[in-house]
Structure formats: structure tokens, C-alpha cells
Design a protein around this motif. Structure first.
Motif, PDB file in Angstrom:
ATOM      1  N   GLN A   1      95.048  21.532 -34.114  1.00  0.00           N
ATOM      2  CA  GLN A   1      96.508  20.883 -33.964  1.00  0.00           C
ATOM      3  C   GLN A   1      96.757  19.867 -32.964  1.00  0.00           C
ATOM      4  OE1 GLN A   1      98.423  21.826 -36.494  1.00  0.00           O
ATOM      5  NE2 GLN A   1      96.496  22.912 -37.023  1.00  0.00           N
ATOM      6  N   PRO A   2      97.250  18.785 -32.972  1.00  0.00           N
ATOM      7  CA  PRO A   2      97.194  17.521 -32.270  1.00  0.00           C
ATOM      8  C   PRO A   2      98.006  17.871 -30.804  1.00  0.00           C
ATOM      9  CG  PRO A   2      98.809  17.131 -34.058  1.00  0.00           C
ATOM     10  CD  PRO A   2      98.251  18.561 -34.161  1.00  0.00           C
ATOM     11  N   GLN A   3      98.620  18.881 -30.750  1.00  0.00           N
ATOM     12  CA  GLN A   3      99.429  19.217 -29.361  1.00  0.00           C
ATOM     13  C   GLN A   3      98.590  20.174 -28.580  1.00  0.00           C
ATOM     14  OE1 GLN A   3     100.456  19.968 -32.384  1.00  0.00           O
ATOM     15  NE2 GLN A   3     102.664  19.791 -32.774  1.00  0.00           N
ATOM     16  N   VAL A   4      97.541  20.462 -29.066  1.00  0.00           N
ATOM     17  CA  VAL A   4      96.569  21.518 -28.161  1.00  0.00           C
ATOM     18  C   VAL A   4      95.460  20.497 -27.752  1.00  0.00           C
ATOM     19  CG1 VAL A   4      95.278  23.440 -28.569  1.00  0.00           C
ATOM     20  CG2 VAL A   4      97.374  23.338 -29.777  1.00  0.00           C
ATOM     21  N   ALA A   5      95.211  20.651 -26.320  1.00  0.00           N
ATOM     22  CA  ALA A   5      93.973  19.901 -25.810  1.00  0.00           C
ATOM     23  C   ALA A   5      92.885  21.007 -25.770  1.00  0.00           C
ATOM     24  CB  ALA A   5      94.453  19.764 -24.387  1.00  0.00           C
ATOM     25  N   ALA A   6      93.052  22.192 -25.794  1.00  0.00           N
ATOM     26  CA  ALA A   6      91.882  23.167 -25.847  1.00  0.00           C
ATOM     27  C   ALA A   6      92.191  24.505 -26.101  1.00  0.00           C
ATOM     28  CB  ALA A   6      91.224  23.262 -24.193  1.00  0.00           C
ATOM     29  N   VAL A   7      91.393  25.287 -27.045  1.00  0.00           N
ATOM     30  CA  VAL A   7      91.607  26.693 -27.317  1.00  0.00           C
ATOM     31  C   VAL A   7      90.297  27.434 -26.562  1.00  0.00           C
ATOM     32  CG1 VAL A   7      91.635  28.285 -29.070  1.00  0.00           C
ATOM     33  CG2 VAL A   7      92.675  26.196 -29.406  1.00  0.00           C
ATOM     34  N   LEU A   8      90.973  28.297 -25.931  1.00  0.00           N
ATOM     35  CA  LEU A   8      90.139  29.218 -24.884  1.00  0.00           C
ATOM     36  C   LEU A   8      89.610  30.516 -25.765  1.00  0.00           C
ATOM     37  CD1 LEU A   8      91.711  28.321 -21.476  1.00  0.00           C
ATOM     38  CD2 LEU A   8      89.647  27.297 -22.672  1.00  0.00           C
ATOM     39  N   HIS A   9      88.497  30.790 -26.076  1.00  0.00           N
ATOM     40  CA  HIS A   9      88.203  31.946 -27.030  1.00  0.00           C
ATOM     41  C   HIS A   9      86.703  31.833 -26.963  1.00  0.00           C
ATOM     42  CE1 HIS A   9      87.248  34.662 -30.131  1.00  0.00           C
ATOM     43  NE2 HIS A   9      88.724  34.907 -30.186  1.00  0.00           N
ATOM     44  N   PRO A  10      86.148  32.989 -26.495  1.00  0.00           N
ATOM     45  CA  PRO A  10      84.682  32.905 -26.108  1.00  0.00           C
ATOM     46  C   PRO A  10      83.799  32.742 -27.389  1.00  0.00           C
ATOM     47  CG  PRO A  10      85.637  35.096 -25.502  1.00  0.00           C
ATOM     48  CD  PRO A  10      86.641  34.063 -25.787  1.00  0.00           C
ATOM     49  N   ALA A  11      84.282  33.200 -28.487  1.00  0.00           N
ATOM     50  CA  ALA A  11      83.700  32.816 -29.812  1.00  0.00           C
ATOM     51  C   ALA A  11      83.553  31.525 -30.378  1.00  0.00           C
ATOM     52  CB  ALA A  11      84.105  34.025 -30.851  1.00  0.00           C
ATOM     53  N   LEU A  12      84.413  30.501 -29.797  1.00  0.00           N
ATOM     54  CA  LEU A  12      84.466  29.088 -30.011  1.00  0.00           C
ATOM     55  C   LEU A  12      83.347  28.441 -29.562  1.00  0.00           C
ATOM     56  CD1 LEU A  12      88.216  28.182 -30.327  1.00  0.00           C
ATOM     57  CD2 LEU A  12      86.871  28.839 -32.114  1.00  0.00           C
ATOM     58  N   ALA A  13      82.522  27.663 -29.988  1.00  0.00           N
ATOM     59  CA  ALA A  13      81.577  26.810 -29.572  1.00  0.00           C
ATOM     60  C   ALA A  13      82.182  25.892 -28.372  1.00  0.00           C
ATOM     61  CB  ALA A  13      80.711  25.864 -30.466  1.00  0.00           C
ATOM     62  N   GLY A  14      81.777  25.514 -27.358  1.00  0.00           N
ATOM     63  CA  GLY A  14      82.564  24.849 -26.542  1.00  0.00           C
ATOM     64  C   GLY A  14      83.420  25.446 -25.433  1.00  0.00           C
ATOM     65  N   SER A  15      83.857  26.911 -25.768  1.00  0.00           N
ATOM     66  CA  SER A  15      84.819  27.432 -24.904  1.00  0.00           C
ATOM     67  C   SER A  15      83.774  28.084 -23.637  1.00  0.00           C
ATOM     68  CB  SER A  15      85.470  28.665 -25.620  1.00  0.00           C
ATOM     69  OG  SER A  15      86.360  29.156 -24.849  1.00  0.00           O
ATOM     70  N   PRO A  16      84.288  28.126 -22.423  1.00  0.00           N
ATOM     71  CA  PRO A  16      83.309  28.507 -21.150  1.00  0.00           C
ATOM     72  C   PRO A  16      82.706  29.815 -21.614  1.00  0.00           C
ATOM     73  CG  PRO A  16      85.665  27.451 -20.486  1.00  0.00           C
ATOM     74  CD  PRO A  16      85.470  27.741 -22.026  1.00  0.00           C
ATOM     75  N   GLY A  17      81.459  29.653 -21.335  1.00  0.00           N
ATOM     76  CA  GLY A  17      80.478  30.943 -21.630  1.00  0.00           C
ATOM     77  C   GLY A  17      80.232  31.446 -22.974  1.00  0.00           C
ATOM     78  N   HIS A  18      80.596  30.204 -23.890  1.00  0.00           N
ATOM     79  CA  HIS A  18      80.370  30.680 -25.261  1.00  0.00           C
ATOM     80  C   HIS A  18      78.711  31.220 -25.229  1.00  0.00           C
ATOM     81  CE1 HIS A  18      80.112  30.652 -29.513  1.00  0.00           C
ATOM     82  NE2 HIS A  18      79.106  29.678 -29.527  1.00  0.00           N
ATOM     83  N   GLU A  19      77.878  30.643 -24.909  1.00  0.00           N
ATOM     84  CA  GLU A  19      76.429  31.086 -25.117  1.00  0.00           C
ATOM     85  C   GLU A  19      76.364  32.457 -24.579  1.00  0.00           C
ATOM     86  OE1 GLU A  19      74.658  29.276 -26.749  1.00  0.00           O
ATOM     87  OE2 GLU A  19      76.090  27.454 -26.959  1.00  0.00           O
ATOM     88  N   ALA A  20      76.618  32.680 -23.443  1.00  0.00           N
ATOM     89  CA  ALA A  20      76.505  34.226 -22.923  1.00  0.00           C
ATOM     90  C   ALA A  20      77.160  35.175 -23.977  1.00  0.00           C
ATOM     91  CB  ALA A  20      77.079  34.299 -21.550  1.00  0.00           C
ATOM     92  N   TRP A  21      78.339  34.819 -24.389  1.00  0.00           N
ATOM     93  CA  TRP A  21      79.208  35.601 -25.378  1.00  0.00           C
ATOM     94  C   TRP A  21      78.161  35.725 -26.588  1.00  0.00           C
ATOM     95  CZ3 TRP A  21      80.321  34.554 -30.483  1.00  0.00           C
ATOM     96  CH2 TRP A  21      81.113  35.647 -31.051  1.00  0.00           C
ATOM     97  N   LYS A  22      77.665  34.676 -27.127  1.00  0.00           N
ATOM     98  CA  LYS A  22      76.901  34.801 -28.141  1.00  0.00           C
ATOM     99  C   LYS A  22      75.450  35.620 -27.953  1.00  0.00           C
ATOM    100  CE  LYS A  22      74.878  30.978 -30.492  1.00  0.00           C
ATOM    101  NZ  LYS A  22      74.890  29.697 -30.795  1.00  0.00           N
ATOM    102  N   ARG A  23      74.920  35.843 -26.805  1.00  0.00           N
ATOM    103  CA  ARG A  23      73.800  36.470 -26.610  1.00  0.00           C
ATOM    104  C   ARG A  23      74.186  37.815 -26.597  1.00  0.00           C
ATOM    105  NH1 ARG A  23      71.960  35.181 -21.000  1.00  0.00           N
ATOM    106  NH2 ARG A  23      73.705  36.634 -20.708  1.00  0.00           N
ATOM    107  N   ASP A  24      75.314  38.150 -25.746  1.00  0.00           N
ATOM    108  CA  ASP A  24      75.555  39.574 -25.577  1.00  0.00           C
ATOM    109  C   ASP A  24      76.446  40.218 -26.453  1.00  0.00           C
ATOM    110  OD1 ASP A  24      73.739  39.219 -23.218  1.00  0.00           O
ATOM    111  OD2 ASP A  24      75.216  38.641 -21.771  1.00  0.00           O
TER     112      ASP A  24
ATOM    113  N   VAL B   1      95.740  25.543 -24.075  1.00  0.00           N
ATOM    114  CA  VAL B   1      96.059  24.595 -23.164  1.00  0.00           C
ATOM    115  C   VAL B   1      96.719  23.396 -23.898  1.00  0.00           C
ATOM    116  CG1 VAL B   1      95.486  23.128 -21.114  1.00  0.00           C
ATOM    117  CG2 VAL B   1      94.126  25.275 -21.588  1.00  0.00           C
ATOM    118  N   PHE B   2      98.048  22.964 -23.478  1.00  0.00           N
ATOM    119  CA  PHE B   2      98.640  21.996 -24.432  1.00  0.00           C
ATOM    120  C   PHE B   2      98.315  20.686 -23.735  1.00  0.00           C
ATOM    121  CE2 PHE B   2     101.483  25.385 -25.790  1.00  0.00           C
ATOM    122  CZ  PHE B   2     101.756  25.166 -27.013  1.00  0.00           C
ATOM    123  N   ARG B   3      98.418  19.723 -24.445  1.00  0.00           N
ATOM    124  CA  ARG B   3      98.214  17.943 -23.852  1.00  0.00           C
ATOM    125  C   ARG B   3      99.001  17.935 -22.663  1.00  0.00           C
ATOM    126  NH1 ARG B   3      94.815  16.522 -28.112  1.00  0.00           N
ATOM    127  NH2 ARG B   3      94.191  14.467 -27.020  1.00  0.00           N
TER     128      ARG B   3
END
Ligand SMILES: *Cc1c(COP(=O)(O)O)cnc(C)c1O
Length: 402
Positions: free
Chosen positions: A286-309, A320-322
């Protein structure tokens, strides 16, 4: 005293009828008690509140609460469980059982807010200091461990902002501290998000796992309860004795609600996980959204640790809105939602949301975003209805005055 006196009030209380034994049903029986009756003075003197071999007083356990303790311990892959009246009380019990004047506790900067408030309030008043650390940087935690450190809190992912930390590395940073053993530094995880479903906290090395049973295990948004689980018998004794001294007992009817919720917990976790991922990826587009924070989304902080554990993710996501959208517009978005209700807590049947001011909650880390943040808890409603609700609220926000 005879079984039948001439007085109604006595006869009403001391009635001789006993129902036949052998009733069995799917739900465990609900036992409610303050007083527990002993068959003799000898039994009263002999029975020990500490062991689950008998009953002494409602505060120390009934068949219903013992049953729930055993089930929560198994759910988490732990050995010992202590039930308390809320998730926050679980955090408080760990602090009160372990910390003494002169000790220090370390708390992740993105931790559940009331954990910090307890440290700033009661712990500070009792001469116990606290420091916040950056949970995404094990070296930062290592640098903050000191001669007074006794307890290190972990939380996965961070409350509201959902960064997933590298738990094994954080635990290793604590355990490799030269004084870790001499000081008896304990790691305690707020495992409300994982809930014993997404990962096994003890496999990742933590000493204590606490949960707000209020969330997934209940699932009904109708009860408050918490648990403290450990595999370490001496830590369990510290929790259990403190629990006895402070009177953090739980009631039979509340335990019943959680026992009932546990039956469907794995299915609810999976359904809400799937629904949240669908909505999270839709929101990302969606164009209004700057970031979606959810550990299963690639690029969300800590995604790699989530995927491993982890093998699953809970029903929480934040957007987070624009930055061009004002806080008034973000508030208007929240007010425009119809199925997502405004409110705290999560993992219940109804979808919820709340706006948060993240920079005001941070002390040691800097928040990289400028726009307003909204956290969602996805409930059990049909996903297309929830997506349509988000779409109409985004449209309402877009055309509202900034
Ligand atoms: C809700 C929550 C708690 C506290 O639970 P209550 O039962 O509401 O006191 C603690 N930690 C986390 C991460 C939570 O989400």
C-alpha cells in the motif's frame, strides 16, 4: 458433632450426601477453595504446601491449578511452572524472587513497557538499579553486564516494534561474562509472543520463560493470568517461595478458562499466523505504508534470527506510515477502522489496533522511522473482511486533512 443437628444452618453446611465417584468428562474439574479441609490434626501438621502431593490452602494450589501448571510447563518444554494473576505479575515475581538491594537488572530497550515501569518504580525504590540495552546487538548487552548484574530480561520479538533478537547470541553474551556464574546471572525471557508454539525457549538457552496466559493460552480476551516456567529446580524454588510469601495465587474459575483455551491454542496460533502474514504482505504494497514490521517478512529487523529459531509467528504486526501523513491522519485511520477495535492486549478473537509514539519509549537506541506507527493484533475474523476494513480506513486517511 453429629452429621445431623437440629439447626438448619449447621445441616446446610455439614450435609452428609457425597456424589458417587467415577464421574469423568473431557474438561478437568473446577476446584475452588480458600480453605482446604484436613482429615486429622496429624494430616494438617504433616502436609507441606511446597509439594504437589497434597493440598494445604487455596493460595498454594488446587487440583485445577496444578493441572494448568503441568500443562503450561509441558507447552513450554519446561519442568516447573508457577501461575500468577497476570502476565505482568509473572514479570514482577521473577524480579522480586531474584533481585536484592544493590543488584542490577538489564532490560531490552524495546521491552514490554510495564516491565520498565516496575524497574523505574518499585525496583528503584528498593535499591535495585536497571539499565536498558540494545537487544539487536549482543555486544551492547555484553558491554552493559557489570559486577551487580543479577538478571537479564529478553523479549522476542520486541513489544510493539517486533524486532526479533538473536536469542542464542544474547544468552551466550551473558553466559560468557567472566562473573556470570559467580554472580548467578539469570536470563528470563518474556515468551508471550512465542507462547511455547513458535520456538522452545529452553532449547535456546534461557533460564526462565514467562508468559501472559492472558494472550494465546486463554484466547478469549476474558481472563488475566501469567506463568513462570523453568527447568532449573533451585530457580523454581526461589519463584515458588516468593509466590507463597506474596500471595500471587490464581482462582479456579480463571484457571478453567485458560485450560479451556489451551484445547484450541495450536489451531488459533496457526490460523492467526496465516491471516497476519496475508495482511502484512498486502499492507507492504500500500502506498501510504513506509514499513511493515513482522519478523516473518524478509527485511523486517531480525528476520534471519526468526527464520533460524522459529517455526511460526504470532498475530502481531505494526505499520509505519510515510512521514507525509500527520499524526492526526494516522489517528483518523485508526478511528476509521470498523472491525479492528481500539484497545490493548492481543491474541483474542477480535482484531485490535493502537497507535504508539515509539521515540518516547526509547532510551538507548534510536528509532529509524519518522512516520506514525500503528500496531495490529489480528483476530479470528475472515481475512477478506479485515483487508477490506484496512483498505477503507487507508482511503479515509488519504483524503482526511493533515
Ligand atoms: C500482555 C503482555 C504482558 C502482560 O500481560 P497481562 O496479563 O496483561 O498483565 C507481558 N508481556 C507481554 C509481551 C505482553 O504482551
Amino acid at each position: 458433632m453429629s452429621d445431623s443437628s437440629k439447626h438448619l444452618s449447621t445441616d446446610l453446611i455439614h450435609h452428609p450426601y457425597k456424589p458417587p465417584a467415577g464421574f469423568e468428562a473431557i474438561p478437568p474439574a473446577v476446584h475452588k477453595a480458600s480453605t482446604v479441609i484436613f482429615p486429622s490434626v496429624a494430616a494438617l501438621r504433616a502436609r507441606d504446601w511446597k509439594h504437589k502431593t497434597g493440598y494445604t490452602y487455596g493460595l498454594h494450589g488446587t487440583p485445577t491449578t496444578f493441572t494448568l501448571e503441568e500443562r503450561i510447563a509441558s507447552l513450554e518444554g519446561g519442568k516447573f511452572c508457577t501461575l500468577v494473576p497476570s502476565g505482568l505479575a509473572a514479570v514482577v515475581l521473577v524480579g522480586m524472587a531474584l533481585l536484592r538491594a544493590g543488584d542490577e537488572v538489564l532490560i531490552p530497550d524495546n521491552a514490554y513497557g510495564p516491565n520498565k515501569a516496575f524497574a523505574q518504580g518499585e525496583l528503584a525504590a528498593w535499591g535495585i538499579t536497571h539499565r536498558m540495552y540494545n537487544p539487536m546487538d549482543p555486544a551492547d548487552l555484553a558491554a552493559r553486564l557489570g559486577p551487580k548484574t543479577r538478571l537479564v530480561w529478553l523479549e522476542a520479538p520486541g513489544s510493539i516494534t517486533l524486532e526479533f533478537p538473536d536469542l542464542p547470541k544474547l544468552v551466550a553474551a551473558v553466559k560468557s561474562h567472566p562473573q556470570a556464574h559467580a554472580q548467578g546471572i539469570v536470563t528470563a525471557l518474556d515468551n508471550t509472543w512465542g507462547a511455547g508454539v513458535a520456538f522452545n525457549a529452553f532449547d535456546l538457552g534461557v533460564d526462565i520463560s514467562v508468559q501472559a496466559l492472558t494472550k494465546y493460552p486463554s484466547g478469549g480476551a476474558d481472563v488475566l493470568m501469567g506463568s513462570v516456567v523453568t527447568n532449573n529446580e533451585s530457580l523454581h524454588h526461589l519463584m515458588h517461595f516468593c509466590h507463597m510469601r506474596v500471595g500471587f495465587g490464581v482462582a479456579g474459575n480463571d484457571a478453567e478458562l485458560v485450560l479451556r483455551g489451551l484445547n484450541s491454542m495450536a489451531l488459533r496460533y496457526a490460523a492467526q499466523d496465516a491471516a497476519t502474514r496475508v495482511l502484512a504482505s498486502w499492507l507492504q504494497r500500500q502506498p501510504q505504508v513506509a514499513a511493515v514490521l513482522h519478523p516473518a517478512l524478509a527485511g523486517s529487523p531480525g528476520h534471519e534470527a526468526w527464520k533460524r529459531d522459529c517455526s511460526a509467528a504470532a498475530c502481531l504486526m505494526s505499520i509505519v506510515f510515510r512521514p507525509e501523513f500527520s499524526q492526526e491522519q494516522v489517528d483518523h485511520f485508526c478511528d476509521s477502522l470498523k472491525l479492528f477495535k481500539l484497545g490493548y492486549s492481543w491474541a483474542g478473537p477480535m482484531s485490535l489496533c493502537a497507535p504508539y509514539d515509539i521515540p518516547a519509549l526509547r532510551t538507548t537506541t534510536t528509532w529509524p522511522h519518522k512516520g506514525g506507527l500503528v500496531r495490529f493484533s489480528v483476530g479470528l475474523e475472515a481475512v477478506p473482511d479485515l483487508q477490506a476494513d484496512l483498505a477503507q480506513a487507508l482511503a479515509a486517511m488519504q483524503y482526511s486533512k493533515g
